[in-house]
Design a protein around this motif. Sequence first.
Motif, mmCIF file in Angstrom:
data_model
loop_
_atom_site.group_PDB
_atom_site.id
_atom_site.type_symbol
_atom_site.label_atom_id
_atom_site.label_comp_id
_atom_site.label_asym_id
_atom_site.label_seq_id
_atom_site.Cartn_x
_atom_site.Cartn_y
_atom_site.Cartn_z
ATOM 1 N N ILE A 232 31.009 13.275 6.734
ATOM 2 C CA ILE A 232 29.923 13.465 7.792
ATOM 3 C C ILE A 232 29.679 14.240 9.539
ATOM 4 O O ILE A 232 30.884 14.825 10.024
ATOM 5 C CB ILE A 232 30.424 11.328 8.079
ATOM 6 C CG1 ILE A 232 30.638 10.983 6.618
ATOM 7 C CG2 ILE A 232 29.653 11.343 9.657
ATOM 8 C CD1 ILE A 232 31.435 9.363 6.267
ATOM 9 N N TYR A 233 28.484 14.280 9.421
ATOM 10 C CA TYR A 233 28.542 14.561 11.113
ATOM 11 C C TYR A 233 28.003 13.349 12.029
ATOM 12 O O TYR A 233 26.105 12.578 11.679
ATOM 13 C CB TYR A 233 27.330 16.265 10.987
ATOM 14 C CG TYR A 233 27.252 16.455 12.584
ATOM 15 C CD1 TYR A 233 27.671 17.073 13.140
ATOM 16 C CD2 TYR A 233 25.870 15.666 13.151
ATOM 17 C CE1 TYR A 233 26.839 17.540 14.520
ATOM 18 C CE2 TYR A 233 25.805 16.293 13.856
ATOM 19 C CZ TYR A 233 26.726 17.238 15.160
ATOM 20 O OH TYR A 233 25.441 17.708 16.214
ATOM 21 N N PHE A 234 28.898 13.379 13.408
ATOM 22 C CA PHE A 234 27.707 12.214 13.917
ATOM 23 C C PHE A 234 27.691 13.206 15.458
ATOM 24 O O PHE A 234 28.344 13.491 15.977
ATOM 25 C CB PHE A 234 28.991 11.212 14.303
ATOM 26 C CG PHE A 234 28.900 10.385 15.638
ATOM 27 C CD1 PHE A 234 28.236 9.902 16.005
ATOM 28 C CD2 PHE A 234 29.459 10.875 16.615
ATOM 29 C CE1 PHE A 234 27.795 8.478 16.639
ATOM 30 C CE2 PHE A 234 29.867 9.938 18.093
ATOM 31 C CZ PHE A 234 28.463 9.088 17.943
ATOM 32 N N PHE A 254 26.204 18.433 4.845
ATOM 33 C CA PHE A 254 27.599 17.206 4.916
ATOM 34 C C PHE A 254 26.319 16.268 3.561
ATOM 35 O O PHE A 254 25.566 16.497 3.951
ATOM 36 C CB PHE A 254 26.806 16.890 5.913
ATOM 37 C CG PHE A 254 28.279 17.405 7.694
ATOM 38 C CD1 PHE A 254 28.868 17.480 8.123
ATOM 39 C CD2 PHE A 254 27.278 18.607 8.080
ATOM 40 C CE1 PHE A 254 29.198 18.269 8.906
ATOM 41 C CE2 PHE A 254 27.576 19.152 8.736
ATOM 42 C CZ PHE A 254 28.781 19.524 9.677
ATOM 43 N N ASP A 255 26.883 14.766 3.976
ATOM 44 C CA ASP A 255 27.044 14.006 2.886
ATOM 45 C C ASP A 255 25.752 13.430 3.275
ATOM 46 O O ASP A 255 25.019 12.909 2.759
ATOM 47 C CB ASP A 255 28.023 13.354 2.678
ATOM 48 C CG ASP A 255 28.905 14.088 1.453
ATOM 49 O OD1 ASP A 255 27.796 14.537 0.314
ATOM 50 O OD2 ASP A 255 29.748 14.313 1.881
ATOM 51 N N LEU A 256 26.166 12.888 5.172
ATOM 52 C CA LEU A 256 25.895 12.689 5.431
ATOM 53 C C LEU A 256 25.254 12.893 7.400
ATOM 54 O O LEU A 256 26.225 13.188 7.533
ATOM 55 C CB LEU A 256 26.102 10.469 5.605
ATOM 56 C CG LEU A 256 25.250 10.020 6.584
ATOM 57 C CD1 LEU A 256 25.137 8.286 5.857
ATOM 58 C CD2 LEU A 256 25.782 9.677 8.064
ATOM 59 N N LYS A 288 22.171 20.787 6.535
ATOM 60 C CA LYS A 288 22.353 21.409 5.541
ATOM 61 C C LYS A 288 22.468 19.850 4.975
ATOM 62 O O LYS A 288 24.266 19.667 4.376
ATOM 63 C CB LYS A 288 23.170 21.902 4.614
ATOM 64 C CG LYS A 288 22.638 23.466 5.663
ATOM 65 C CD LYS A 288 23.409 24.531 4.345
ATOM 66 C CE LYS A 288 23.503 25.426 5.288
ATOM 67 N NZ LYS A 288 24.674 26.336 5.263
ATOM 68 N N ALA A 289 22.648 18.578 5.941
ATOM 69 C CA ALA A 289 23.142 17.494 5.640
ATOM 70 C C ALA A 289 21.497 16.845 4.375
ATOM 71 O O ALA A 289 20.901 17.255 3.638
ATOM 72 C CB ALA A 289 22.880 16.590 6.423
ATOM 73 N N ALA A 325 12.067 11.092 1.013
ATOM 74 C CA ALA A 325 11.966 9.790 1.987
ATOM 75 C C ALA A 325 13.407 9.124 1.637
ATOM 76 O O ALA A 325 13.667 8.570 2.811
ATOM 77 C CB ALA A 325 10.570 8.336 2.170
ATOM 78 N N ASP A 326 13.367 8.873 0.800
ATOM 79 C CA ASP A 326 14.648 8.113 0.518
ATOM 80 C C ASP A 326 15.629 8.278 1.168
ATOM 81 O O ASP A 326 16.841 7.304 0.817
ATOM 82 C CB ASP A 326 15.442 8.275 -0.994
ATOM 83 C CG ASP A 326 14.268 7.916 -1.601
ATOM 84 O OD1 ASP A 326 12.957 6.845 -1.621
ATOM 85 O OD2 ASP A 326 13.552 7.997 -3.408
ATOM 86 N N ASN A 327 16.572 9.765 1.433
ATOM 87 C CA ASN A 327 16.911 9.877 2.183
ATOM 88 C C ASN A 327 17.707 10.081 3.382
ATOM 89 O O ASN A 327 18.913 10.269 4.124
ATOM 90 C CB ASN A 327 17.605 11.946 2.059
ATOM 91 C CG ASN A 327 17.383 11.913 0.344
ATOM 92 O OD1 ASN A 327 18.321 11.561 0.053
ATOM 93 N ND2 ASN A 327 16.936 13.337 0.063
ATOM 94 N N PHE A 328 16.610 9.471 3.798
ATOM 95 C CA PHE A 328 16.514 9.094 6.101
ATOM 96 C C PHE A 328 16.596 7.183 5.290
ATOM 97 O O PHE A 328 15.529 6.520 5.066
ATOM 98 C CB PHE A 328 15.170 9.209 5.997
ATOM 99 C CG PHE A 328 14.949 10.676 6.037
ATOM 100 C CD1 PHE A 328 15.355 11.271 7.312
ATOM 101 C CD2 PHE A 328 14.684 11.336 5.106
ATOM 102 C CE1 PHE A 328 14.794 12.582 7.262
ATOM 103 C CE2 PHE A 328 14.871 13.104 5.175
ATOM 104 C CZ PHE A 328 14.598 13.615 6.597
#
Length: 359
Positions: A232-234, A254-256, A288-289, A325-328
């Motif tokens: 995860i990237y914050f 990143f997964d998210l 690359k998330a 859009a499902d990934n947002f």
Amino acid sequence: MRFSLLLIWSLLVMLPIRHLSAQAHHTPEGFHNPWPGFEDRGLGDLFKWMIWDRITGKKPDRPDTYHFKVEANDGRFLRKNHTQNTITWIGHSTLLIQLDGLNILTDPIWSERASPVQFMGPKRFTPPGVAFNDLPSIDVVLISHDHYDHLDKNTIQRLGNKPFYLVPLGVGDLLKSWGITHFQELDWWDEITFNHLRFVCTPAQHFSGRTPFDRNLRLWAGWVIQGKDKKIYFGGDSGYFPGFQTIGTRLGPFDLAALPIGAYKPRWFMSAVHMDPAEAVRAYLDLKAKIFVPIHWATFDLADEPLDEPPKLLKKAIHKQQLNADNFWILKVGEMRILHDSIQARANKNFNAKNEGQK
Ligand code: ZN
Ligand code: ZN
């Protein structure tokens, strides 16, 4: 003998190079953004934006109130959950991330105002998505930088010394002065393992300071959290900068990625230190998330755009770039989502299941 001489020689040669590149953001006056193209905005610009533009009528007229949907979340599931990986938006840049059984809070703020005092300064438009007393026990707190909307003294003192605080260089002294001793300061690209999670402090393009006298004396950063099969990237506050590509190459995919999308107008003043939603999408692609979670909006009024504009521009950028859009995940305040298996973990599971079947 020859080998050890060679080793000593290469260490002597390599050390200054490493030192130089690692220290490029350290200067005698404080920290700075060391890449070409960054233009610092000084006090004169701040005056022009905050006072002159108001006097000359250049400040846009905006609504006084907004009604953001809040999802009721009493924290019951979060307190019981030790197995599922989840993400909950508390509001602004505060996220509760449950990863591999650990509870992580990012830039926690439960106060009514993002300010040194509670009688003036930016006031909350939405209540925190989970009441403070409904939180599960917190293991790790990540701080991106020292601005009041990210580092809130009241909230830190309520959390106390039990969590382990990971902070950029210089922020530890503030924590110490508030009675917090359980922390580790990290420089850009430093990393630390806590229990079974790996945390990496990553560069960002921003600035710091809580008074007129401490500008850029404490570092600003983003964070990477790597679990068993999730990364995860914050993103703390940041202008769009080439570092996102470097982070994507060195630490991605990143997964998210949770990225800030608010406080971007006027662009002449804000673009150096805050991305607009379209730039946040570029950053997401650079990193690359897979999943994008927008943060740093709908909570405090910090800039000139209407508070409900960021998700509208985000949707436009998604459409323009023809992204899925499902990934947002444009979360409501209080909303929790379960992070399902990453593509890699699913592939491993399928592989293991197949092998099990063949035995
Ligand atoms: Zn900031
Ligand atoms: Zn901020």
